[in-house]
Design a protein around this motif. Structure first.
Motif, mmCIF file in Angstrom:
data_model
loop_
_atom_site.group_PDB
_atom_site.id
_atom_site.type_symbol
_atom_site.label_atom_id
_atom_site.label_comp_id
_atom_site.label_asym_id
_atom_site.label_seq_id
_atom_site.Cartn_x
_atom_site.Cartn_y
_atom_site.Cartn_z
ATOM 1 N N LYS A 1 26.514 32.994 32.355
ATOM 2 C CA LYS A 1 27.429 33.717 33.245
ATOM 3 C C LYS A 1 26.667 34.723 34.105
ATOM 4 O O LYS A 1 25.451 34.725 34.178
ATOM 5 C CB LYS A 1 28.560 34.374 32.463
ATOM 6 N N THR B 1 28.981 40.343 33.908
ATOM 7 C CA THR B 1 29.808 39.983 32.745
ATOM 8 C C THR B 1 29.586 40.977 31.607
ATOM 9 O O THR B 1 28.466 41.378 31.320
ATOM 10 C CB THR B 1 29.434 38.570 32.262
ATOM 11 N N HIS C 1 29.307 41.394 27.867
ATOM 12 C CA HIS C 1 29.016 40.518 26.724
ATOM 13 C C HIS C 1 29.307 41.223 25.405
ATOM 14 O O HIS C 1 28.756 42.286 25.121
ATOM 15 C CB HIS C 1 27.552 40.079 26.757
ATOM 16 N N GLN D 1 39.207 37.770 31.373
ATOM 17 C CA GLN D 1 38.482 36.640 30.801
ATOM 18 C C GLN D 1 37.245 36.288 31.641
ATOM 19 O O GLN D 1 36.165 36.056 31.107
ATOM 20 C CB GLN D 1 39.394 35.409 30.730
ATOM 21 N N ILE D 2 37.420 36.258 32.955
ATOM 22 C CA ILE D 2 36.305 35.833 33.810
ATOM 23 C C ILE D 2 35.228 36.898 33.920
ATOM 24 O O ILE D 2 34.120 36.617 34.396
ATOM 25 C CB ILE D 2 36.803 35.424 35.217
ATOM 26 N N ARG D 3 35.525 38.112 33.447
ATOM 27 C CA ARG D 3 34.549 39.196 33.492
ATOM 28 C C ARG D 3 33.893 39.441 32.135
ATOM 29 O O ARG D 3 33.169 40.426 31.963
ATOM 30 C CB ARG D 3 35.228 40.490 33.958
ATOM 31 N N SER D 4 34.132 38.554 31.175
ATOM 32 C CA SER D 4 33.628 38.823 29.825
ATOM 33 C C SER D 4 33.233 37.538 29.122
ATOM 34 O O SER D 4 33.583 36.434 29.541
ATOM 35 C CB SER D 4 34.693 39.553 28.998
ATOM 36 N N GLN D 5 32.482 37.718 28.030
ATOM 37 C CA GLN D 5 32.089 36.582 27.189
ATOM 38 C C GLN D 5 31.943 37.066 25.755
ATOM 39 O O GLN D 5 31.369 38.121 25.501
ATOM 40 C CB GLN D 5 30.775 35.982 27.674
ATOM 41 N N ASN E 1 38.682 27.834 25.342
ATOM 42 C CA ASN E 1 38.194 29.040 26.017
ATOM 43 C C ASN E 1 36.685 28.948 26.217
ATOM 44 O O ASN E 1 35.914 29.128 25.275
ATOM 45 C CB ASN E 1 38.549 30.286 25.202
ATOM 46 N N SER E 2 36.263 28.690 27.446
ATOM 47 C CA SER E 2 34.832 28.539 27.742
ATOM 48 C C SER E 2 34.091 29.867 27.722
ATOM 49 O O SER E 2 32.858 29.895 27.809
ATOM 50 C CB SER E 2 34.648 27.871 29.110
ATOM 51 N N ASN E 3 34.830 30.962 27.592
ATOM 52 C CA ASN E 3 34.201 32.289 27.543
ATOM 53 C C ASN E 3 33.855 32.719 26.121
ATOM 54 O O ASN E 3 33.397 33.836 25.908
ATOM 55 C CB ASN E 3 35.122 33.333 28.189
#
Length: 229
Positions: free
Chosen positions: A43, A47, A49, A77-81, A101-103
């Motif tokens: 990512k 992001t 993490h 969601q798109i800003r994290s993993q 969930n790909s994250n």
């Protein structure tokens, strides 16, 4: 009697003589090479993490952690993993509830020599245990390791570990049974700027030198043993 967390004091007191001294000697922090190269966690750089590392069983409460992470709004969601490193009896189940969930990324078991790089690449390190009275006195050894990694801690746990995190301002604490609160806390972490995050590592060097120092703890143990010979 030597105890590894203060929570054992109240639990042991009814069973020992009044003249017995309970000595607090915590686990020491692992030695980490904080100059290790960053690990590629994928990512984008912006992001946030979150990383959990260690045994992956039912007791680690990662089901609630993942359910909470799945509740995050799309823009969060798109800003994290969420990175999960390790192996254990509950791994397959966790992968099943994370499959959409790909994250959420599973890395499997890694060598201890590699872990400093993963910690360095993370923004928050997760400590999590299920909410049972018997575990309130436990301080997982990863607590000291995370302090040595000098990263903010997300403590999804009650008891002594939560007290250490709160009293030393090492990060954020949330009740491990409340999935909605865990999700809200994830959002708080994601919204937090780097300056605010740095406030959570101010006391790390002090704790590593004065409390969770291997040499000091071993010397204290030797003194206790030799005084009682």
């Amino acid at each position: 009697i030597v105890i590894s967390s203060m929570g054992f004091k109240s639990k042991l007191k009814p069973y020992v003589r009044k003249d017995h001294t309970l000595h607090y000697l915590p686990n020491w922090a692992d030695e980490l090479n904080n100059n290790s190269k960053l690990k590629d966690l994928g990512k984008f750089k912006e992001t946030t993490h979150f990383t959990f590392a260690g045994n992956i069983g039912k007791l680690q409460n990662l089901e609630n952690v993942i359910k909470a992470f799945n509740l995050l709004p799309v823009d969060y969601q798109i800003r994290s993993q969420l990175n999960i490193i390790g192996d254990g009896s509950n791994l397959d189940n966790l992968k099943l509830i994370s499959k959409n969930n790909s994250n959420i990324v599973f890395y499997g078991r890694k060598q201890s020599s590699e872990m400093a790089g993963y910690y360095k690449s993370s923004d928050f390190l997760i400590i999590s245990l299920i909410d049972k009275p018997i575990f309130s006195a436990l301080v997982p050894s990863k607590t000291q390791t995370y302090i040595a990694a000098k990263k903010p801690i997300l403590a999804i746990i009650n008891g002594d570990t939560a007290d250490i995190v709160k009293s030393n301002n090492l990060g954020l604490h949330v009740n491990p049974s409340n999935i909605n609160d865990i999700a809200d806390t994830f959002c708080k972490c994601i919204d937090m700027d780097k300056t605010e995050r740095k406030k959570f590592i101010i006391k790390n060097d002090f704790l590593l030198e004065k409390i969770f120092n291997k040499k000091r703890i071993i010397n204290s143990l030797v003194n206790i043993v030799t005084q009682n010979i």
